[in-house]
Scaffold this active site. Structure first.
Site, short mmCIF file in Angstrom:
data_model
loop_
_atom_site.label_atom_id
_atom_site.label_comp_id
_atom_site.label_asym_id
_atom_site.label_seq_id
_atom_site.Cartn_x
_atom_site.Cartn_y
_atom_site.Cartn_z
N LYS A 1 68.01 74.95 26.24
CA LYS A 1 66.67 75.19 25.69
C LYS A 1 66.19 76.59 26.09
O LYS A 1 65.64 77.32 25.27
CB LYS A 1 65.70 74.10 26.18
CG LYS A 1 65.95 72.79 25.47
CD LYS A 1 65.30 71.59 26.13
CE LYS A 1 65.77 70.31 25.42
NZ LYS A 1 65.35 69.08 26.08
N GLN B 1 61.83 67.36 31.08
CA GLN B 1 63.12 66.80 30.68
C GLN B 1 63.24 65.34 31.15
O GLN B 1 62.99 65.04 32.31
CB GLN B 1 64.25 67.65 31.29
CG GLN B 1 65.64 67.24 30.86
CD GLN B 1 65.88 67.41 29.36
OE1 GLN B 1 65.53 68.42 28.77
NE2 GLN B 1 66.47 66.40 28.73
N ASP C 1 57.17 68.21 22.47
CA ASP C 1 58.12 67.12 22.28
C ASP C 1 57.54 66.04 21.36
O ASP C 1 58.25 65.14 20.93
CB ASP C 1 58.43 66.46 23.64
CG ASP C 1 59.82 66.83 24.15
OD1 ASP C 1 60.66 67.24 23.34
OD2 ASP C 1 60.04 66.68 25.36
#
Ligand code: NAP
Length: 289
Positions: free
Chosen positions: A54, A98, A121
């Site tokens: 990422k 994460q 997200d």
């Protein structure tokens, strides 16, 4: 029949070019460079790889990024304090924690703590709710990536029967919702679905997100169907990364098929970049793209 292998790399490359160009234009107009903060708690090796990918993707499209690596024993209080700091930080427009976090951390508390305006997200209940009622702020990354793969391959979604295997909050449920919004007729299968192959065999578009290597074989697939494999499974015997679909077997009957690795995974990161760009634009006072 041998299925057309969907070229994920080409699709990812062209979308990332578009994102890089829009990011440059945003910076010229407003002085704002999109910024993503990634928080990693613990030392799970797979998570560390995702976080690295990422950060690398951010660099490629000219975004600012910062990675916060916290030891596994970090308290929930300290994780929430870091999120509060990032929520208030003007150079950060997207925050990603994460998953999965270590067991002593309540994942829902972490999701709720992220400012919905920086929730790239699309996990926060406000953004999930907006998605459900058709006014999304951000699109959930993996399902949005699958929609882009279909559209950019020229596959018609409206009027098709789409079957989604898996009903997680991250993939299966929002995938079904996005396909519905694209006017597919959608069926969702899960671990309690009896005779699953009778249902998957009716799919014009089959999206599989389970996490079981080679669960889907030719007996599950209608000839000519489009099959999108979201699964990512590391084979214990060889260490090889494989999907939920037995590629070689299904390629004999499907019309289109996505490879693992190299398609849905990089598309997911690409949609994260798109959401971060959108967040930066909104936080810079520009209307939604
Ligand atoms: P998850 O939370 O474990 O959900 C798995 C789903 O599959 C559940 O809904 C489960 O049903 C269902 N399932 C389990 N066994 C089944 C079976 N035998 N037949 C039918 N359905 C079954 O997993 P996830 O987070 O959605 O992830 C799924 C896979 O996608 C994993 O391999 C993950 O690594 C991968 N993934 C990839 C990306 C990417 O960027 N490429 C992103 C996210 C996830 P129940 O609800 O009944 O338990």
């Amino acid at each position: 029949m041998t299925a057309v292998r969907i070229n994920g790399k080409a699709i990812v490359g062209s979308i990332r070019e578009e994102i890089a160009q829009e990011a440059r234009q945003l910076e010229e107009r407003t002085g704002v460079k999109p910024g993503l903060a990634v928080v990693l708690v613990g030392d799970d090796p797979a998570s560390a790889v995702y976080v690295r990918n990422k950060a690398k993707a951010c660099e490629e499209v000219g975004f600012y990024s910062e990675v916060h690596k916290l030891p596994a024993e970090t308290t929930q209080e300290d994780v929430l304090a870091l999120i509060a700091e990032l929520n208030a930080k003007p150079t950060i427009h997207g925050i990603l924690v994460q998953s999965p976090p270590p067991a002593h951390i309540d994942e829902n508390a972490v999701i709720d703590a992220v400012d919905p305006a920086k929730d790239v997200d699309c996990f926060h209940p406000v953004n999930v709710g907006n998605l459900m009622i058709g006014k999304p702020s951000f699109l959930p990354c993996t399902p949005a990536g699958v929609i882009q793969i279909l559209k950019r391959t020229g596959i018609e979604i409206a009027g098709k029967h789409a079957v989604v295997v898996g009903r997680s909050n991250i993939v299966g449920k929002p995938m079904a919702m996005l396909l519905l919004q694209e006017n597919a007729t959608v069926t969702v299968c899960h671990s309690r679905t009896p005779n699953m192959e009778e249902i998957t065999k009716q799919a014009d578009i089959l999206v599989v997100a389970v996490g079981r290597a080679h669960l889907i074989t030719r007996k599950h697939v209608k000839p000519g169907a489009v099959v999108v494999d979201v699964g990512m499974n590391r084979l214990e015997s060889t260490g090889k990364l494989v999907g939920d679909v037995d590629y070689d077997d299904v390629a004999e009957v499907a019309g289109y098929l996505t490879p693992v690795p190299g398609c849905v995974g990089p598309m997911t990161i690409t949609m994260l970049l798109a959401n971060t760009l959108m967040a930066a634009g909104q936080l810079a006072g520009e209307s939604r793209a």
